[in-house]
Design a protein around this motif. Sequence first.
Motif, PDB file in Angstrom:
ATOM      1  N   CYS A 197      44.669  38.687  35.508  1.00  0.00           N
ATOM      2  CA  CYS A 197      44.273  39.043  34.155  1.00  0.00           C
ATOM      3  C   CYS A 197      45.485  39.108  33.233  1.00  0.00           C
ATOM      4  CB  CYS A 197      43.532  40.377  34.129  1.00  0.00           C
ATOM      5  SG  CYS A 197      44.509  41.816  34.638  1.00  0.00           S
ATOM      6  N   SER A 198      45.204  39.086  31.931  1.00  0.00           N
ATOM      7  CA  SER A 198      46.240  39.218  30.918  1.00  0.00           C
ATOM      8  C   SER A 198      45.582  39.671  29.621  1.00  0.00           C
ATOM      9  CB  SER A 198      46.973  37.890  30.702  1.00  0.00           C
ATOM     10  OG  SER A 198      48.022  38.038  29.747  1.00  0.00           O
ATOM     11  N   VAL A 199      46.305  40.516  28.852  1.00  0.00           N
ATOM     12  CA  VAL A 199      45.792  41.018  27.585  1.00  0.00           C
ATOM     13  C   VAL A 199      46.515  40.321  26.444  1.00  0.00           C
ATOM     14  CG1 VAL A 199      45.465  43.040  26.130  1.00  0.00           C
ATOM     15  CG2 VAL A 199      45.256  43.258  28.611  1.00  0.00           C
ATOM     16  N   ASP A 200      45.747  39.802  25.495  1.00  0.00           N
ATOM     17  CA  ASP A 200      46.292  39.109  24.327  1.00  0.00           C
ATOM     18  C   ASP A 200      46.876  40.135  23.356  1.00  0.00           C
ATOM     19  OD1 ASP A 200      46.832  37.605  22.086  1.00  0.00           O
ATOM     20  OD2 ASP A 200      44.821  36.753  21.886  1.00  0.00           O
ATOM     21  N   PRO A 201      48.188  40.081  23.081  1.00  0.00           N
ATOM     22  CA  PRO A 201      48.794  41.046  22.162  1.00  0.00           C
ATOM     23  C   PRO A 201      48.354  40.860  20.715  1.00  0.00           C
ATOM     24  CG  PRO A 201      50.378  39.343  22.724  1.00  0.00           C
ATOM     25  CD  PRO A 201      49.177  39.115  23.600  1.00  0.00           C
ATOM     26  N   VAL A 202      47.780  39.704  20.401  1.00  0.00           N
ATOM     27  CA  VAL A 202      47.349  39.421  19.027  1.00  0.00           C
ATOM     28  C   VAL A 202      45.958  39.971  18.757  1.00  0.00           C
ATOM     29  CG1 VAL A 202      46.860  37.593  17.356  1.00  0.00           C
ATOM     30  CG2 VAL A 202      48.798  37.361  18.916  1.00  0.00           C
ATOM     31  N   THR A 203      45.009  39.696  19.639  1.00  0.00           N
ATOM     32  CA  THR A 203      43.609  40.067  19.415  1.00  0.00           C
ATOM     33  C   THR A 203      43.139  41.244  20.257  1.00  0.00           C
ATOM     34  OG1 THR A 203      42.814  38.553  21.131  1.00  0.00           O
ATOM     35  CG2 THR A 203      43.079  37.651  18.899  1.00  0.00           C
ATOM     36  N   GLY A 204      43.845  41.551  21.347  1.00  0.00           N
ATOM     37  CA  GLY A 204      43.376  42.556  22.284  1.00  0.00           C
ATOM     38  C   GLY A 204      42.363  42.019  23.263  1.00  0.00           C
ATOM     39  N   ASN A 205      42.117  40.695  23.233  1.00  0.00           N
ATOM     40  CA  ASN A 205      41.202  40.087  24.196  1.00  0.00           C
ATOM     41  C   ASN A 205      41.766  40.195  25.606  1.00  0.00           C
ATOM     42  OD1 ASN A 205      39.643  39.361  22.024  1.00  0.00           O
ATOM     43  ND2 ASN A 205      40.155  37.186  22.102  1.00  0.00           N
ATOM     44  N   LEU A 206      40.871  40.291  26.572  1.00  0.00           N
ATOM     45  CA  LEU A 206      41.256  40.310  27.980  1.00  0.00           C
ATOM     46  C   LEU A 206      40.826  39.003  28.624  1.00  0.00           C
ATOM     47  CD1 LEU A 206      42.248  41.934  30.545  1.00  0.00           C
ATOM     48  CD2 LEU A 206      39.831  42.545  30.861  1.00  0.00           C
ATOM     49  N   ALA A 207      41.783  38.271  29.201  1.00  0.00           N
ATOM     50  CA  ALA A 207      41.478  37.032  29.925  1.00  0.00           C
ATOM     51  C   ALA A 207      41.535  37.308  31.418  1.00  0.00           C
ATOM     52  CB  ALA A 207      42.457  35.932  29.552  1.00  0.00           C
ATOM     53  N   VAL A 208      40.563  36.780  32.142  1.00  0.00           N
ATOM     54  CA  VAL A 208      40.489  36.967  33.596  1.00  0.00           C
ATOM     55  C   VAL A 208      40.320  35.606  34.249  1.00  0.00           C
ATOM     56  CG1 VAL A 208      39.176  37.975  35.501  1.00  0.00           C
ATOM     57  CG2 VAL A 208      39.498  39.268  33.373  1.00  0.00           C
ATOM     58  N   THR A 209      41.206  35.270  35.174  1.00  0.00           N
ATOM     59  CA  THR A 209      41.085  34.013  35.915  1.00  0.00           C
ATOM     60  C   THR A 209      40.172  34.221  37.112  1.00  0.00           C
ATOM     61  OG1 THR A 209      43.203  34.633  36.933  1.00  0.00           O
ATOM     62  CG2 THR A 209      43.250  32.905  35.266  1.00  0.00           C
ATOM     63  N   ASN A 210      39.198  33.328  37.252  1.00  0.00           N
ATOM     64  CA  ASN A 210      38.260  33.383  38.369  1.00  0.00           C
ATOM     65  C   ASN A 210      38.637  32.305  39.379  1.00  0.00           C
ATOM     66  OD1 ASN A 210      36.573  35.415  37.112  1.00  0.00           O
ATOM     67  ND2 ASN A 210      35.917  33.798  35.721  1.00  0.00           N
ATOM     68  N   PHE A 211      38.991  32.732  40.578  1.00  0.00           N
ATOM     69  CA  PHE A 211      39.446  31.806  41.615  1.00  0.00           C
ATOM     70  C   PHE A 211      38.394  30.732  41.857  1.00  0.00           C
ATOM     71  CE2 PHE A 211      40.445  30.592  46.046  1.00  0.00           C
ATOM     72  CZ  PHE A 211      41.777  30.270  45.891  1.00  0.00           C
ATOM     73  N   TYR A 212      37.184  31.155  42.070  1.00  0.00           N
ATOM     74  CA  TYR A 212      36.035  30.254  42.130  1.00  0.00           C
ATOM     75  C   TYR A 212      34.791  31.071  41.827  1.00  0.00           C
ATOM     76  CZ  TYR A 212      35.544  31.948  47.001  1.00  0.00           C
ATOM     77  OH  TYR A 212      35.423  32.712  48.124  1.00  0.00           O
ATOM     78  N   ALA A 213      33.645  30.434  41.807  1.00  0.00           N
ATOM     79  CA  ALA A 213      32.387  31.107  41.500  1.00  0.00           C
ATOM     80  C   ALA A 213      31.403  30.926  42.641  1.00  0.00           C
ATOM     81  CB  ALA A 213      31.793  30.542  40.203  1.00  0.00           C
ATOM     82  N   THR A 214      30.366  31.738  42.655  1.00  0.00           N
ATOM     83  CA  THR A 214      29.340  31.583  43.682  1.00  0.00           C
ATOM     84  C   THR A 214      28.658  30.228  43.582  1.00  0.00           C
ATOM     85  OG1 THR A 214      27.767  32.698  42.207  1.00  0.00           O
ATOM     86  CG2 THR A 214      28.895  34.056  43.846  1.00  0.00           C
ATOM     87  N   SER A 215      28.743  29.631  42.372  1.00  0.00           N
ATOM     88  CA  SER A 215      28.110  28.334  42.163  1.00  0.00           C
ATOM     89  C   SER A 215      29.071  27.153  42.306  1.00  0.00           C
ATOM     90  CB  SER A 215      27.473  28.294  40.769  1.00  0.00           C
ATOM     91  OG  SER A 215      28.451  28.507  39.771  1.00  0.00           O
ATOM     92  N   GLY A 216      30.354  27.430  42.535  1.00  0.00           N
ATOM     93  CA  GLY A 216      31.304  26.331  42.684  1.00  0.00           C
ATOM     94  C   GLY A 216      32.676  26.627  42.141  1.00  0.00           C
TER      95      GLY A 216
END
Length: 319
Positions: free
Chosen positions: A132-151
Amino acid sequence: MMFRSIRSDFACLVASAVLVSCSGPAGTQTATAFAPAARAIVGSHLLPDAKMQPSLLYVSSILTNEVYVYSYPGGKAEGTLTGFDDPYGLCSDAAGDVWIVDDGAKEIVEYAHGGTKPIATLGDPGEYPEGCSVDPVTGNLAVTNFYATSGAGSVSIYARATGSPKVISDPQFEEYRFCGYDNKGDLYVGGVTSSAEFVFAELPHGKNVFLTIKLKRSIEWPGGVSFDGKDIAVGDTDTSEVYLTSGKKGKIAGTVMLSDANYVNQFWIVPATKGKANAVLVAPSQDGDVVGFYAYPAGNAPEKQITVYEPFGATVSTI
């Protein structure tokens, strides 16, 4: 997929833990482990002075499914956060709040600086979040998903770190590992293709399409991604090296060698403060059972080490 299952199965083999100390390389300070099995307290607990510490180091362990908290840079054990199901990457924001990626629960959990109870929990349904990482400009939180249950995996972006995410993917990526925002709100992401080749990309501020960056360096297995105030630091988990890239063309501006490290996943860069000559790169060494403090960008031997069993991610919360 095989990589994750192997690591997770191994993490379930929890052996008895005792308080130990370890000897580091010459000139290295080595702290005592905060061993889970030696604690009499059950559940999350931090020392009363934790909230008063200006900086705290948080370290996740995939062996114990706990997050350990230390004073920073002193390295004194302050306590433990519990109740996770595969805690992986960690990140913190400008207010000192800490986000913990709980892969098994498909959640991202927020704690206040020195707090023992979650102040927010974000769902990431159908995904297996990694970093994860927090955007210092907007405060948005980004989360990287290794993979999904669907692929294939993706990146989940939570506006102002709340609510349900916008999920963005790129056909080049099969698995996403870690991400990092720069000071302009651009997001940089590392992962692998369906043929397990490293891929690196930028998601420009306000955009929904990734721009591929061909890094001028071979990466065996993608590690952490972080902005140091000037360059984007991109780690190689297998080699425990960190490469600095300063341009969109992927040119390498420098290499940080992490000696005495073994399998570094998500690291954290602590900026230099007034009166301190160097920044510090905090590197959890998963297969070395230590967290090393390295002068940044000098690298080489760690200045200090803390013993932690199977450490995966780290962040420093500052108030």
